[in-house]
Design an enzyme around this catalytic site. Structure first.
Site, PDB file in Angstrom:
ATOM      1  N   LYS A 211       0.845  -1.199   0.000  1.00 39.75           N
ATOM      2  CA  LYS A 211       0.000   0.000   0.000  1.00 39.75           C
ATOM      3  C   LYS A 211       0.886   1.258   0.000  1.00 39.75           C
ATOM      4  O   LYS A 211       0.701   2.168  -0.786  1.00 39.75           O
ATOM      5  CB  LYS A 211      -0.906  -0.034   1.232  1.00 39.75           C
ATOM      6  CG  LYS A 211      -1.886   1.107   1.311  1.00 39.75           C
ATOM      7  CD  LYS A 211      -2.865   0.855   2.466  1.00 39.75           C
ATOM      8  CE  LYS A 211      -3.655   2.116   2.773  1.00 39.75           C
ATOM      9  NZ  LYS A 211      -4.590   1.928   3.869  1.00 39.75           N
ATOM     10  N   GLU A 217      10.373  -4.938   4.489  1.00 41.94           N
ATOM     11  CA  GLU A 217      10.393  -6.358   4.097  1.00 41.94           C
ATOM     12  C   GLU A 217      10.082  -6.493   2.606  1.00 41.94           C
ATOM     13  O   GLU A 217      10.783  -7.175   1.856  1.00 41.94           O
ATOM     14  CB  GLU A 217       9.351  -7.160   4.896  1.00 41.94           C
ATOM     15  CG  GLU A 217       9.656  -7.347   6.358  1.00 41.94           C
ATOM     16  CD  GLU A 217       9.041  -6.262   7.230  1.00 41.94           C
ATOM     17  OE1 GLU A 217       8.760  -5.157   6.713  1.00 41.94           O
ATOM     18  OE2 GLU A 217       8.868  -6.533   8.438  1.00 41.94           O
ATOM     19  N   GLY A 271      -5.045  -2.103   4.811  1.00 42.05           N
ATOM     20  CA  GLY A 271      -4.258  -3.240   4.323  1.00 42.05           C
ATOM     21  C   GLY A 271      -4.947  -4.572   4.549  1.00 42.05           C
ATOM     22  O   GLY A 271      -5.107  -5.375   3.628  1.00 42.05           O
ATOM     23  N   ARG A 272      -5.398  -4.811   5.772  1.00 37.29           N
ATOM     24  CA  ARG A 272      -5.979  -6.125   6.077  1.00 37.29           C
ATOM     25  C   ARG A 272      -7.383  -6.291   5.490  1.00 37.29           C
ATOM     26  O   ARG A 272      -7.997  -7.339   5.642  1.00 37.29           O
ATOM     27  CB  ARG A 272      -5.957  -6.374   7.584  1.00 37.29           C
ATOM     28  CG  ARG A 272      -6.647  -5.307   8.408  1.00 37.29           C
ATOM     29  CD  ARG A 272      -6.308  -5.458   9.898  1.00 37.29           C
ATOM     30  NE  ARG A 272      -6.805  -4.337  10.693  1.00 37.29           N
ATOM     31  CZ  ARG A 272      -6.174  -3.177  10.835  1.00 37.29           C
ATOM     32  NH1 ARG A 272      -5.033  -2.956  10.195  1.00 37.29           N
ATOM     33  NH2 ARG A 272      -6.689  -2.222  11.574  1.00 37.29           N
ATOM     34  N   GLU A 357      -5.274  -7.138  14.852  1.00 35.69           N
ATOM     35  CA  GLU A 357      -4.733  -5.833  14.445  1.00 35.69           C
ATOM     36  C   GLU A 357      -5.844  -4.782  14.461  1.00 35.69           C
ATOM     37  O   GLU A 357      -5.599  -3.610  14.699  1.00 35.69           O
ATOM     38  CB  GLU A 357      -4.090  -5.921  13.058  1.00 35.69           C
ATOM     39  CG  GLU A 357      -3.131  -4.779  12.783  1.00 35.69           C
ATOM     40  CD  GLU A 357      -2.239  -5.000  11.575  1.00 35.69           C
ATOM     41  OE1 GLU A 357      -1.063  -5.333  11.744  1.00 35.69           O
ATOM     42  OE2 GLU A 357      -2.723  -4.836  10.443  1.00 35.69           O
ATOM     43  N   HIS A 388      -5.706 -32.994  17.178  1.00 39.31           N
ATOM     44  CA  HIS A 388      -4.593 -33.763  17.747  1.00 39.31           C
ATOM     45  C   HIS A 388      -3.514 -32.854  18.306  1.00 39.31           C
ATOM     46  O   HIS A 388      -2.393 -33.269  18.527  1.00 39.31           O
ATOM     47  CB  HIS A 388      -4.014 -34.694  16.677  1.00 39.31           C
ATOM     48  CG  HIS A 388      -5.024 -35.679  16.174  1.00 39.31           C
ATOM     49  ND1 HIS A 388      -5.140 -36.957  16.672  1.00 39.31           N
ATOM     50  CD2 HIS A 388      -6.013 -35.536  15.256  1.00 39.31           C
ATOM     51  CE1 HIS A 388      -6.137 -37.572  16.061  1.00 39.31           C
ATOM     52  NE2 HIS A 388      -6.703 -36.732  15.203  1.00 39.31           N
ATOM     53  N   LYS A 516       9.058  -1.506  14.705  1.00 35.14           N
ATOM     54  CA  LYS A 516       9.689  -1.144  13.423  1.00 35.14           C
ATOM     55  C   LYS A 516      10.733  -0.050  13.644  1.00 35.14           C
ATOM     56  O   LYS A 516      11.845  -0.123  13.132  1.00 35.14           O
ATOM     57  CB  LYS A 516       8.627  -0.602  12.457  1.00 35.14           C
ATOM     58  CG  LYS A 516       7.799  -1.635  11.758  1.00 35.14           C
ATOM     59  CD  LYS A 516       7.114  -0.942  10.571  1.00 35.14           C
ATOM     60  CE  LYS A 516       5.734  -1.438  10.330  1.00 35.14           C
ATOM     61  NZ  LYS A 516       4.947  -0.608   9.420  1.00 35.14           N
TER      62      LYS A 516
END
Ligand code: G6Q
Length: 551
Positions: A211, A217, A271-272, A357, A388, A516
Site C-alpha cells: 500500500k 520487508e 491493508g488487512r 490488528e 490432535h 519497526k
C-alpha cells in the site's frame, strides 16, 4: 464507551445489566436449555444464502440475547454501520473513510469521499485487473523471452500478503491449468531463496504489493527478486515480469517499476481489508477474473445482509455479540477458529491479523484508556489436524475457549469416506464440548472396560470433561469463490461490530510501529557501524552476542 461521552458511558445500562445477568448464567448448563426447549437449535440459527450459522450451543438464553442486542443498540450500531457504508471518516486517528465495502459494491451506487464518487475509479481498476489477469492466463502478456508466465509470485507482507495467500489457497481447486502461485513475505532471506530456487525467470511474474511501497520487508524482497530477474534476463525484462500494486505511484517509480505496470488502490482501503482490491491480483490470475468477481459477489451479498438485516437475524452482529459476551462478561481471553477444509488452512492466520490488528487497542474513540478487555487472542487451524494438538486444552483446560467450526457439506475432493469422517469429527467436537462427561460417566465407562476399583478411582477424574463449552457451527455447501467472499466479509463485519461495542478505532494499527522504529535503530548497531550502548543490558548483551556469533 459506545460512542457516548465518559459520563454517559459509565452509566451504560446495557453493560451493567449484562454484568448482573452473566453472574446468573455462569452455572446454567446448555444441555439443560436444550432439554427444556426443543426449538432451541432453530431459534438460535440464522440461514442466509447458502450459509447456516448455528449459534445455539452458546451459554445464552432469551434474556442474554435480548440484553446483548440492547448493548448493540446502545452502541448505536445501526448508525455506525451506515457511517461506514456511506464513506464517513470513521478511522479517526488517520482521518480516513473505511470503504472495503466499496470494492465489492455491486449496486454501483455512488459512494462519496470528500465529495467525490469512488466507484468510477474502483470500476476502472477492476477493468484493469480483468484485462491483465486474462492476458496472463491466456499467454497474451508474455515474458521477456516470449514464454507464458505461469509462476506468479506475490511479494507483500501483512495485509498485502495474508488475504491474497489465504484466498488463493482456499480456491486452489479453481487455479488455471499450469499456474503456480507463490508468496514471499518474511524478510528472512530463506523465504525468498526457497521460492526463487524453484523458479525459472522466463516464466515468472512478480507482483510487488505494498500500500505504502515503503515497507522494508517488501522492498528488500522485491529488490532481491528484481536482481535475480535482471541477472538472468537483463534490465528490459523488468517491464515484462514485474507489476506493482500500491497507493503510492511515486515510490513505485522510484523503485524502478514503470507506473504503467501499476495497479492502484486507495487510502480508504485498509491493508488487512484489501484482498478485494488489486491486492487480490494474484487471486484473479490464479482462478480467473470470473471467479474473482464471484468472490466480490459473495462479499457484497454479506454486506447487504449486514447492512439491512435486523440485528437478531444478522450473522456478523450475532457472532460479534457472542464474542463480546464471553470476552467481557466471562473474562474469556481467546477464541478458536477451526475450518474443516484443508483449503482454508490459512484462514486462522488471516483472521489473527484481521481481528487482533483491528481490535487489539487500549485507547477508545474518546481518547480515553478503556476499562474493559478488547480483542481476544484468535488462534486456530484446519480440522482434524488441530484435534490432535490444542484440542486437549479446549476440552479439559481450566478456562473455556469459544470456537467457530466452519464446515463445507461437500468437499472438493470427495474420496471414499474421507469427507464423511471429517464431518462426523467436527459434529462430534461441538457436541462433546457441550456435553462433556461427568466423573460418574467416566467411572462407568472404566468399569465397562474391565478396570479394577482402584484403577477406576484413580482415573475417573482424569477421564472426565466439564462440558458446557460453547461453539458456533457455520455450514456452507462448498467452499467456492462466492462462499469464500461471504465468509470473509462475515468476519470483517463481525470485527467491525466488536470494535463498535468497544468504542475503538478498528482501522488503524499504530501498535506495529514501535518495533519497526527500534529495528531501524538496532540494524546499524548489529552491522557494527554504530555503538550498541543506550539499550537495556539484556538488549545490549544480545546485540553483542549476535555480533560475536556472526563474526
Ligand atoms: C494492515 C496493516 C499492515 C500492512 C503491512 C504492509 O492492515 O496495515 O499489515 O498491510 O504492514 O504494508 P504495505 O502494504 O504498505 O507494505
Amino acid at each position: 464507551m459506545f460512542g457516548l461521552n465518559k459520563k454517559e458511558a459509565d452509566k451504560s445500562r446495557a453493560w451493567k445489566r449484562l454484568e448482573k445477568h452473566a453472574k446468573k448464567m455462569r452455572n446454567v448448563e446448555m444441555l439443560e436449555m436444550f432439554d427444556k426447549d426443543p426449538d432451541r437449535a432453530k431459534k438460535y440459527s440464522i440461514n442466509f444464502d447458502n450459509m447456516t450459522v448455528d449459534f445455539s450451543k452458546n451459554r445464552i438464553n432469551d434474556k442474554t440475547f435480548a440484553y446483548l442486542l440492547g448493548l448493540a443498540k446502545e452502541a448505536k450500531l445501526k448508525q455506525k454501520i451506515e457511517q461506514m457504508f456511506s464513506g464517513e471518516k470513521i478511522n479517526i486517528t488517520e482521518n480516513r473513510a473505511v470503504l472495503h465495502i466499496a470494492l465489492r459494491n455491486k449496486s454501483n451506487k455512488p459512494i462519496y469521499v470528500d465529495g467525490k464518487d469512488v466507484m468510477p475509479e474502483i470500476n476502472r481498476v477492476l477493468g484493469k485487473i480483468k484485462e491483465f489477469s486474462e492476458a496472463v492466463r491466456l499467454g497474451k502478456f508474455k515474458g521477456q523471452t516470449g514464454k507464458k508466465l505461469t509462476n506468479i509470485v506475490n511479494i507483500g507482507i501483512g495485509g498485502s500478503d495474508l488475504g491474497p495467500k489465504m484466498a488463493t489457497e482456499a480456491l486452489k481447486k479453481y487455479w488455471g491449468k499450469g499456474i503456480n502461485c507463490y508468496f514471499i513475505s518474511n524478510i528472512d532471506g530463506t523465504a525468498c531463496a526457497e521460492v526463487l530456487n524453484k523458479l525459472d525467470p522466463e516464466t515468472t511474474l512478480f507482483i510487488a504489493c505494498s500500500k505504502t511501497f515503503t515497507t522494508i520487508e517488501t522492498l528488500t524482497n522485491a529488490r532481491t527478486c528484481r536482481k535475480w530477474l535482471v541477472d538472468a534476463l537483463g534490465e528490459p525484462a523488468v517491464a515484462k515480469h514485474f507489476v506493482a500494486v500500491s497507493t503510492n505511484a511515486d515510490e513505485v517509480a522510484k523503485f524502478g517499476i514503470d507506473t504503467a505496470n501499476m495497479f492502484e488502490f486507495w487510502n480508504f482501503v485498509g491493508g488487512r481489508y484489501s484482498m478485494w482490491s488489486a491486492i487480490g491480483l494474484i487471486i484473479a490470475i490464479a482462478v480467473g477474473y470470473d471467479n474473482f468477481e464471484k468472490m466480490l459477489d459473495g462479499a457484497y451479498a454479506m454486506d447487504e445482509h449486514f447492512r439491512t438485516s435486523e440485528p437478531a437475524k444478522n450473522i456478523p452482529v450475532v457472532l460479534a455479540l457472542l464474542s463480546v459476551w464471553y470476552n467481557n462478561f466471562f473474562g474469556v481471553r481467546n477464541h478458536a477458529v477451526v475450518p474443516y477444509d484443508q483449503y482454508l488452512t490459512y484462514l486462522p492466520a488471516y483472521l489473527q491479523q484481521l481481528v487482533m490488528e483491528s481490535n487489539g487497542k487500549f485507547v477508545d474513540l474518546n481518547n480515553k484508556v478503556v476499562k474493559y478487555q478488547t480483542s481476544p487472542v484468535i488462534f486456530g487451524g484446519a480440522g482434524t489436524d488441530v484435534q490432535h494438538s490444542f484440542f486437549q486444552m479446549i476440552h479439559q483446560g481450566t478456562s473455556f475457549v469459544p470456537c467457530d467450526f466452519i464446515i463445507p457439506a461437500i468437499s472438493h475432493n470427495e474420496i471414499g469416506e474421507h469427507h464423511e469422517i471429517l464431518l462426523a469429527n467436527v459434529l462430534a467436537q461441538s457436541e462433546a464440548l457441550m456435553k462433556g462427561k461427568t466423573v460418574k460417566e467416566a467411572a462407568e465407562e472404566l468399569k465397562a472396560a474391565g478396570k479394577t476399583k482402584d484403577e477406576i478411582n484413580f482415573l475417573k477424574k482424569y477421564k472426565s470433561f466439564k462440558g458446557n463449552r460453547p461453539s458456533n457451527t457455520i455450514i456452507v455447501k462448498k467452499i467456492d469463490a462466492y462462499t469464500l467472499g461471504m465468509l470473509v466479509a462475515m468476519y470483517e463485519h463481525k470485527t467491525f461490530v466488536e470494535g463498535v461495542i468497544w468504542n475503538i478505532d478498528s482501522f488503524d494499527q499504530m501498535g506495529v510501529e514501535l518495533g519497526k522504529q527500534m529495528a531501524l535503530k538496532i540494524l546499524p548497531e548489529l552491522q557494527g557501524s554504530k555503538d550498541s550502548s543506550g539499550h537495556d543490558s539484556s538488549t545490549k548483551a544480545l546485540i553483542d552476542l549476535i555480533r560475536k556469533l556472526r563474526k
